[in-house]
Structure formats: C-alpha cells, structure tokens
Design an enzyme around this catalytic site. Structure first.
Site, mmCIF file in Angstrom:
data_model
loop_
_atom_site.group_PDB
_atom_site.id
_atom_site.type_symbol
_atom_site.label_atom_id
_atom_site.label_comp_id
_atom_site.label_asym_id
_atom_site.label_seq_id
_atom_site.Cartn_x
_atom_site.Cartn_y
_atom_site.Cartn_z
ATOM 1 N N CYS A 1 0.810 -1.221 0.000
ATOM 2 C CA CYS A 1 0.000 0.000 0.000
ATOM 3 C C CYS A 1 0.843 1.272 0.000
ATOM 4 O O CYS A 1 0.361 2.339 -0.368
ATOM 5 C CB CYS A 1 -0.943 0.005 1.205
ATOM 6 S SG CYS A 1 -2.115 -1.366 1.202
ATOM 7 N N HIS B 1 -9.080 3.600 -1.606
ATOM 8 C CA HIS B 1 -7.665 3.250 -1.420
ATOM 9 C C HIS B 1 -7.174 2.523 -2.668
ATOM 10 O O HIS B 1 -7.195 1.290 -2.732
ATOM 11 C CB HIS B 1 -7.537 2.368 -0.180
ATOM 12 C CG HIS B 1 -6.166 1.871 0.132
ATOM 13 N ND1 HIS B 1 -5.010 2.419 -0.391
ATOM 14 C CD2 HIS B 1 -5.764 0.844 0.938
ATOM 15 C CE1 HIS B 1 -3.961 1.754 0.082
ATOM 16 N NE2 HIS B 1 -4.389 0.789 0.873
ATOM 17 N N CYS C 1 0.332 2.095 6.503
ATOM 18 C CA CYS C 1 0.592 0.706 6.874
ATOM 19 C C CYS C 1 0.705 -0.123 5.600
ATOM 20 O O CYS C 1 0.033 0.156 4.602
ATOM 21 C CB CYS C 1 -0.508 0.168 7.777
ATOM 22 S SG CYS C 1 -2.174 0.235 7.081
#
Length: 390
Positions: A90, A346, A376
């Site tokens: 991510c 996201h 994260c």
C-alpha cells in the site's frame, strides 16, 4: 545535504469498483497524471530524469512494467525518459516519492516524477497470486517462510482485527470513525477543497462524455445507523466493509525537483521534503508499524507530534489510525481532515502520492506548515514522510 522540493501534486478522483473509471486502462490513467503534472507545472517533459511508479497488482493490464508503459503512452513525457515500477504494497507510491526525493537529495537527478496507479476493477486485488495458485505454480509462502512462521495467516484483515483486540477498541468506535471519514470527505468535496488536487478525466456516460472530478465513494448521506448495520467480515470480529477502505481505481503523481531545477526551469515549490523514514516490524499484526515508524521519524527530525499541523494516516482499516492516535497522543482534529480511504477509496499503489496531494493542499487551505503522512503496508512495513509547506 541538498534539498528536495515538491512543485506539484495531483490525483484523479477515486472511482468505485466497476464505476466511473472502469473504462480507463491503467496505463492510460497513469499517463494522464504524468501529462497533467507536467502541463500544470509548465516544465518541459523532456527534462524529467525519471518516473518512479508505484503499483501493487503487477499483472494483467498492469504487467510489463506499467511505469514505463505509462511514459510511452504519455503525450508530454518523452520516450527517452526512463521509468521503474515498484511494489511496497500500500505504500508503493509513497516509497516512489521517497526514492524520488533521495535521488534529488543525492544530486544524481534533478527532476523526478513519483507516481502511482491501480485499477482495482481491471486487476483485482490478489488476482495475480490467485492465478499462480490456481495454475499449480505455488504461492509466495516458501518452505523457508513456512518453517519460520508455521501456520501463520498472512492477512492484513487479520492484522487489523488483532489491532482491535490489542488496543481494546469496540465496534462502535470503528463505526463512528468510519462515519467521520465520510462526513469530512463530504464537507471537503462540497467546499471545493479537492478541486486543486484532482485531475478531471473524461468518461463515457449514457448522457454523453463527462469529466470525472468527484470521488465516487463518498456517502454524503452516511449515518451511524447505516454503518452500524453492515455485516461483520468475521464472526466475533469488529470490522465491517464500512470500517475498511474502499476498493478504488485511481492514479496520482508528485513532481519532485532539486534547487538547481527550480532555478533552471523557473519553478515555484509548494513544499519541501523534511524527513523520509521507513521501518519494519511484526509481519503478522503487520498494520501496526506506522505507530513505531512515526516515533522514529519524529526523533530523526528533532520534532514532537505537537509540531505537526496535519496528519494523513491511511485508513486501510479504522483501527489503524485509531491505534496511531492512541500511541502518539496526536490531536484527532488534525487527522485526515478531508476524510480518508474509508470514504475516498484506497487505490493501493496510487495511495501514497494521492495522500500527499491531499495533505499539501490541506496545509495550504489551513495555513499549516508541517504535515506528516504514514501508511501501513503488507508484511509489517511502514513509510513516514514529513513535508514542510512553502
């Protein structure tokens, strides 16, 4: 050491899975933000030394070095511009941004575009691993990895549920955080706070071609009752789809240059990179690492959390920013002030530079000086970037 400056940052508006950006090939979507940031900065695309592109699911339409393909599809970045595609899960495009800053600070390059892309509609999350498993080609969990972590489930969702239990959060706390994300996102959209950071993309609709300029995932009518009624993702757990980040299509980019490039090309910076940090920790609970990465970043920068005007902590799951707030003692009113991934989406590899576009514009709108961004990442890794608005 030389400084690294941000000249511009932009993103597409988020598209829901199968939504308004589903018609865009990810290579062309990435090329659009490259062209957009070159055009708005006024720089000659031929002087770009490198493009560093974050992308997580590097298969299908995102295979074959999507960063280089985006350069070749671009209208304003020359084909002599090199590119590389990186995967730090991510945090891929946040790492792209940090690599770009490091290149500039080292003096080896002067003009670098850090970017990210993810079409989660066209290349679904986990699809590349699933394909190899289906074809009998094995999985990423090698015999050596299994021997070291026997029977461990490598799952970001499970890590998020572990954070819930470790920090004692309730489902109601998660639901209320999710509601606030939508409320802040809706307020920001209605006030035009995203206008300067969003690159409109043309899309086809039954009514004819239109420009996609609004994040598709924001629920303007969100209520606590509606969020609380969403089914749990695991029996006995606390997380639902409503308290997790939305699957999203999107692309984003940040233009990072040296002081020499500012002078040579007549550019005006909007920010300066103040600190670059990446750390790693427990790969099982995995999503808790931003807490400890923030500690290290602040210490290295000689700062306290109170010195930071705004924070962007990616809302992969609601317990992540909640645990970050609890650990750091940060002011909740400074966190994700325009909403986060629960409302805005996201788009995996694009989220790092996407958050920087939001952060730098929010600092300007509120007259803030320092912003901190953290993400994260799968495997227990976390990036922290501290930026100074100029």
């Amino acid at each position: 050491m030389a400084e690294a400056y941000i000249v511009d940052a932009m993103r597409t508006a988020g598209g829901k899975r199968g939504g308004k950006l589903a018609g865009w090939h990810p290579v062309d979507m990435a090329a659009a933000v490259l062209d957009g940031i070159v055009a708005r900065s006024g720089i000659d695309g031929a002087v770009v030394d490198d493009v560093i592109m974050g992308c997580v699911s590097q298969g299908g339409q995102q295979a074959g070095q999507v960063g280089r393909n985006a350069v070749l599809a671009s209208k304003l970045v020359g084909e002599r511009t090199p590119a590389v595609t990186i995967d730090r899960q991510c945090g891929s495009s946040q790492q792209a941004m940090q690599f770009a800053a490091q290149a500039v600070m080292s003096g080896t390059q002067d003009v670098v575009i850090a970017a990210g892309v993810e079409s989660m509609t066209r290349v679904p999350m986990g699809s590349t691993a699933a394909f190899h498993a289906k074809e009998g080609l094995g999985t990423y969990k090698s015999p050596g990895l299994e021997a070291k972590y026997p029977g461990v489930q490598w799952s970001q969702f499970m890590g998020a549920e572990m954070i819930v239990k470790k920090h004692g959060f309730t489902k109601d706390q998660l639901d209320r955080f999710a509601l606030s994300s939508h409320q802040k996102g809706a307020a920001a959209a209605q006030a035009g706070r995203f206008d300067n950071e969003i690159l409109p993309l043309e899309i086809e609709t039954p009514e004819g071609n239109q420009l996609h300029r609004s994040d598709e995932g924001i629920r303007f009518d969100a209520t606590l009752e509606g969020i609380a009624g969403v089914k749990l993702l695991q029996e006995g757990g606390a997380i639902t789809a409503a308290s997790a980040s939305q699957i999203c299509d999107g692309a984003s980019a940040v233009l990072i240059v040296s002081e020499r490039a500012l002078k040579d090309h007549g550019l005006t910076p909007i920010g300066r990179i103040h600190n670059l940090t990446v750390t790693a920790g427990d790969p099982v609970i995995m999503l808790e690492e931003p807490l400890f990465a923030t500690d290290k970043a602040l210490k290295r920068a000689g700062m306290r959390i109170e010195d930071i005007d705004l924070y962007e902590v990616n809302e992969a799951f609601a317990p992540v920013p909640l645990a970050w707030l609890k650990h750091t003692g940060a002011d909740p009113e400074k966190l994700n002030v325009h909403g986060g991934a629960i409302a805005l989406g996201h788009p995996l590899g694009a989220s790092g530079t996407k958050l920087m576009a939001t952060l730098i514009n929010a600092l300007k709108a509120r007259g803030g000086r320092y912003g901190l961004q953290t993400m994260c990442e799968g495997g227990g890794v976390a990036n922290v970037t501290i930026v100074e608005r100029l």
